[in-house]
Scaffold this active site. Sequence first.
Site, PDB file in Angstrom:
ATOM      1  N   GLY A 166       3.499  -6.881   1.354  1.00 45.93           N
ATOM      2  CA  GLY A 166       3.859  -7.513   2.615  1.00 45.93           C
ATOM      3  C   GLY A 166       3.401  -6.666   3.799  1.00 45.93           C
ATOM      4  O   GLY A 166       2.781  -5.607   3.649  1.00 45.93           O
ATOM      5  N   SER A 175       8.285  -0.568  -7.437  1.00 42.59           N
ATOM      6  CA  SER A 175       7.440  -1.105  -6.372  1.00 42.59           C
ATOM      7  C   SER A 175       6.006  -1.257  -6.861  1.00 42.59           C
ATOM      8  O   SER A 175       5.420  -0.337  -7.436  1.00 42.59           O
ATOM      9  CB  SER A 175       7.478  -0.163  -5.162  1.00 42.59           C
ATOM     10  N   SER A 176       5.419  -2.457  -6.649  1.00 42.41           N
ATOM     11  CA  SER A 176       4.017  -2.683  -6.998  1.00 42.41           C
ATOM     12  C   SER A 176       3.146  -1.960  -5.979  1.00 42.41           C
ATOM     13  O   SER A 176       3.220  -2.234  -4.786  1.00 42.41           O
ATOM     14  CB  SER A 176       3.699  -4.180  -6.998  1.00 42.41           C
ATOM     15  N   THR A 184       7.702  -8.913  -7.246  1.00 45.49           N
ATOM     16  CA  THR A 184       7.334  -8.829  -8.672  1.00 45.49           C
ATOM     17  C   THR A 184       8.274  -9.668  -9.529  1.00 45.49           C
ATOM     18  O   THR A 184       7.845 -10.384 -10.439  1.00 45.49           O
ATOM     19  CB  THR A 184       7.358  -7.359  -9.126  1.00 45.49           C
ATOM     20  N   SER A 187       7.902  -4.098   0.414  1.00 44.10           N
ATOM     21  CA  SER A 187       8.282  -3.421  -0.818  1.00 44.10           C
ATOM     22  C   SER A 187       9.802  -3.437  -1.004  1.00 44.10           C
ATOM     23  O   SER A 187      10.546  -3.092  -0.102  1.00 44.10           O
ATOM     24  CB  SER A 187       7.778  -1.978  -0.785  1.00 44.10           C
ATOM     25  N   GLY A 188      10.236  -3.855  -2.194  1.00 45.37           N
ATOM     26  CA  GLY A 188      11.658  -3.928  -2.489  1.00 45.37           C
ATOM     27  C   GLY A 188      12.269  -5.282  -2.225  1.00 45.37           C
ATOM     28  O   GLY A 188      13.467  -5.468  -2.426  1.00 45.37           O
ATOM     29  N   ASN A 203      12.181   0.864  -3.311  1.00 46.63           N
ATOM     30  CA  ASN A 203      12.199   0.038  -4.514  1.00 46.63           C
ATOM     31  C   ASN A 203      11.947   0.924  -5.719  1.00 46.63           C
ATOM     32  O   ASN A 203      11.046   1.763  -5.702  1.00 46.63           O
ATOM     33  CB  ASN A 203      11.103  -1.040  -4.401  1.00 46.63           C
ATOM     34  N   GLU A 212       3.368  -4.014   6.561  1.00 50.01           N
ATOM     35  CA  GLU A 212       3.963  -2.679   6.548  1.00 50.01           C
ATOM     36  C   GLU A 212       3.896  -2.055   7.929  1.00 50.01           C
ATOM     37  O   GLU A 212       2.814  -1.969   8.532  1.00 50.01           O
ATOM     38  CB  GLU A 212       3.251  -1.770   5.524  1.00 50.01           C
TER      39      GLU A 212
END
Length: 1108
Positions: free
Chosen positions: A387, A160-161, A112, A107-108, A157, A389
């Site tokens: 991704g 973040s998605s 996206t 994330s970040g 982020n 984690e």
Amino acid sequence: MEVKTSLLDNMIGVGDMVLLEPLSEDSFLENLKKRFEHNEIYTYIGSVVISMNPYRSLPIYTPEKVEEYRNRNFYELSPHIYALADEAYRSLRDQDKDQCILITGESGAGKTEASKLVMSYVAAVCGKGQEVNKVKEQLLQSNPVLEAFGNAKTVRNDNSSRFGKYMDIEFDFKGDPLGGVISNYLLEKSRVVKQPRGERNFHIFYQLLSGASDETLKKLKLDRDFSKYNYLSLDSASVSGVDDAANFRTVRNAMQIVGFMEDEVQSVLQLVAAVLKLGNIEFKPESRSNGLDESRVKDKNDLKEMCELLGIEQSVLERAFSYRTVEAKSEKVSTTLNVAQAYYARDALAKNLYSRLFSWLVTRINESIKAQAKTRHKVMGVLDIYGFEIFEDNSFEQFIINYCNEKLQQIFIELTLREEQEEYIREGIEWTNIEYFNNAVICDLIENNKNGILAMLDEECLRPGTVTDETFLDKLNMICAQHQHFESRLSKNSKFLTDHSLPHNCFRIQHYAGKVLYRAEGFVDKNNDLLYRDLSQAMYKANHGLIKQLFPEGSPAKINLKRPPTAGYQFKASVGTLMRNLQTKNPNYIRCIKPNDKKSSHIFTESLVCHQVRYLGLMENVRVRRAGYAFRQAYEPCLERYKMLCKKTWPHWKGPARKGVEVLMSDLKVPAEEYAYGRSKIFIRNPKTLFFLEERRRQCLQDLATLIQKIYRGWKCRRQFLLMKKSQVVVAAWYRRYAQQKKYLKIKHATTVMQSFARGWQARKLLRQLKHQKRCEEAATTIAAYWHGTQARRELRRLKEEARRKHAVAVIWAYWQGLKVRREYRKFFRANAGKKIYNFTVQRIIQKYFLNLKKNLPSMSPVDKSWPSRPYSFLDGVHAELRRIFHLWRCKKYRSQFTEEKKAVYEEKLEASTLFKDKKALYPSSVSQSFKGDYLEINKNPKYQKLHSAVDEKVLLADTVSKINRANGKGSPRIFLLTKKSVVLADQKSGQVKASVPLLDLASVSVSTQNDGFFALKLKEGSSSAVKGDFLLSSERLIEIITKLYRLSATNADRVPLNVDISDEFLVQFKNDKVCVKFIQGSPRNGSGASCKRKNNRLLEVSVPSTA
């Protein structure tokens, strides 16, 4: 010679990690850091793109960049995401190969944004046309909608998605987009009810409250204040640089472009509002008679508003929060819910409602963007998924996310090796097996249908009896204890008994990216993902069409006692479908890395980047690519790049490109084991060999540059010399021309001077002759003039003398005749002399009087009463008559200057004098006041526009009066309008007409003799206007009002002039009663004006202040 660029030109660091020498983790990180500091955020590992998040805008995504990378070889330009997108698109269009682009990273890291860049590039390079542009716009506009409902601000982020997205873009045979299909994976629905500190809920909640209009929020029963909703965290409600209101407008516009109907948009917003309202429902305990606790809703206002939004009966939903019905084959058992269970049911409903709404949005978008043609399509898939984690506290969500990444890593290694092997076989190069870490054993540990962790978790969730996270962990310890990638404190492996870093309620899995510690708490509940059947049935009973679609299991006709599939089972099936889909396509990889946790544009945290490099398996990827040949290149570009290193191939090679490369490598004496010849490419084993070629090329280019400089400088000097020589010839020619011109002008000037002198001499000679001739002529003329003068003077003297003689004779004759007359007249003179002298004297006195009067006339003002005094008493009559005549003439002159309007005003003033002089004490004060008429400017004032339109005739007088109330003697302000035919009374504030009285219905007007403004309009008995009785009014302009009324009645030939009654006591008819209005001298109560007071039913007393 055409100049071409290459990946190896002007490199900062190494553009392709396969060429990194020496290869180690430290050198890998150092190369990434060096490129990041120079704004080179893209780096290759073969055909894999590493993307570093720059945390700022870079000028590398312009339309010019798109054209630069369009239809170019992958390694021809510096690394860029456009190069990978172009390679995938051309392979799909030209080679008919389905493509997929796998974008991974934590994330970040910019996943996206990377997917947006890929889609925007493909949209830019594919075909044009109205239908194609519509499809492209719909595909691109699906992103803002899904981001609003599926993205959130996290500590890592701001966008973040919180779901995985896979989009298949379908193309026709020309490469033009036809449509697409979107698949979503594992929305983080737990975020709906709870967010970690420093994070926000999904964007749509904040966008709706910030950007919706007040009318929309009122319909949704919402307030803009975030603090009023329990599901919205307040510590991060606003994000710097994010305009939620503008984003909401973007989302509404995107939904319209994608194809959402307005009623569908409103339904979606109602469900979002319902989720917010659901979070505000709170419960309180209530004891029953049997001793069990039961939950009740505290404040039913939010529950009521939510039910109104969704069209649900409040009692049905309230019961669903308090009771739970368990159905067996032949019976139903209803149990009460305590407060904790009620809160669980509320949150479960909120999570299911939002996650099902999100799935419906994806389905609805797919209906709009799906390809309409039924022919076979080419497909490019774009996968944007979470991704790997590794947090301090890892739970069920991290477990299945990491499972998905294990599967992606597995397919990544398999597809990469398969691609390498296929290329070696295609080129005729011998394939050697490559040793690498195969994570299939980890995938089997998780997904095995018998002994896998997911299978055991489902088994625990489905078995009867008491099921807890501890029983699940015990089962893992029993079955997976001997697995080399599973670790637990209570497993049979004794080496973990003393491992205090491994808590008793946790287990650890050795993933390909490293060890991850999972807390077993919550695994069973999150895998169950239960929603009580009572809530599903309550939702299905709603009158909201979309709710019925989201909760089909609530239908009485579809009662199914079978337990719904678990979350782990559903995700495992989705991942399996995704993997099968990816294996049918040619893969392209984008590995996203974030350089720091502070979202700063110039910080490179090596430990953080190293952690990501490890769990993304980038070093493993480099080793796989370098296990065979590190670099490969087609013969034509290879020969074009290095041909200057050999005299036989420079400057032009006329044979086959492969033969030229063989001659080149032989001439450079490169060891044979360092390269191999394929069918269309040359393969170089060691990066040192490539760098050796590049170094030789660099030196050769320097020598060539020196040679080119030498030739250029010689050509430049020769060109300069020839130019100067040519210039010298031109300058000389121009100088000779200038010298001849100057000489010619000098001769010409001398000739002109000589000619001027000769002509001057001739002119002066001629001038002397003409002057002499002129003097002779003038002398003769002068002599003749003098002679003629002498003759004329002589004749004049003679004539004068003759005239004197004639005059003397006439004078003598006149005197003689006078003497004779006087002698004859003397005898009559004495008889008439007195009368003539008298007449003459009187005539002179009158003449003198008139001349004196003319000089002393008074001014032309009619009010000037001065007049000159008479000189003699016998002129008294004449003096007075002349004064009268002068005054009449002066008045006539004064009147001739008046306009028609001014004449009318003076006539009204004269009429007022006739009516009120010496009769009404108010009259003297009105004399100096001009009669204006329209004091309210009713024609111009917009306030009285409505009233003006209601009156058809011309308004002669408009003023504010007070209408006297017979009940208490108080006045109410009214607008008084006078036209040629009627009197109108209207309300002062609204302008509404209260009464309209024709002038023909007026019988008389009554006023007092005092200094007041009261007057009564008395109506004729039996007239239509006399129903309510007479009007008693008060006005400061009484004199003007009654004068105009009187003049209107006097000028009307059809009626008798209005009677004006002036008396201190008169009767006024109020409906059926007659009231006496009496005026007395006294002190007023309020102010200095007259005041009216009711004495009894028959008497109104008006107190008028004395004028003394």
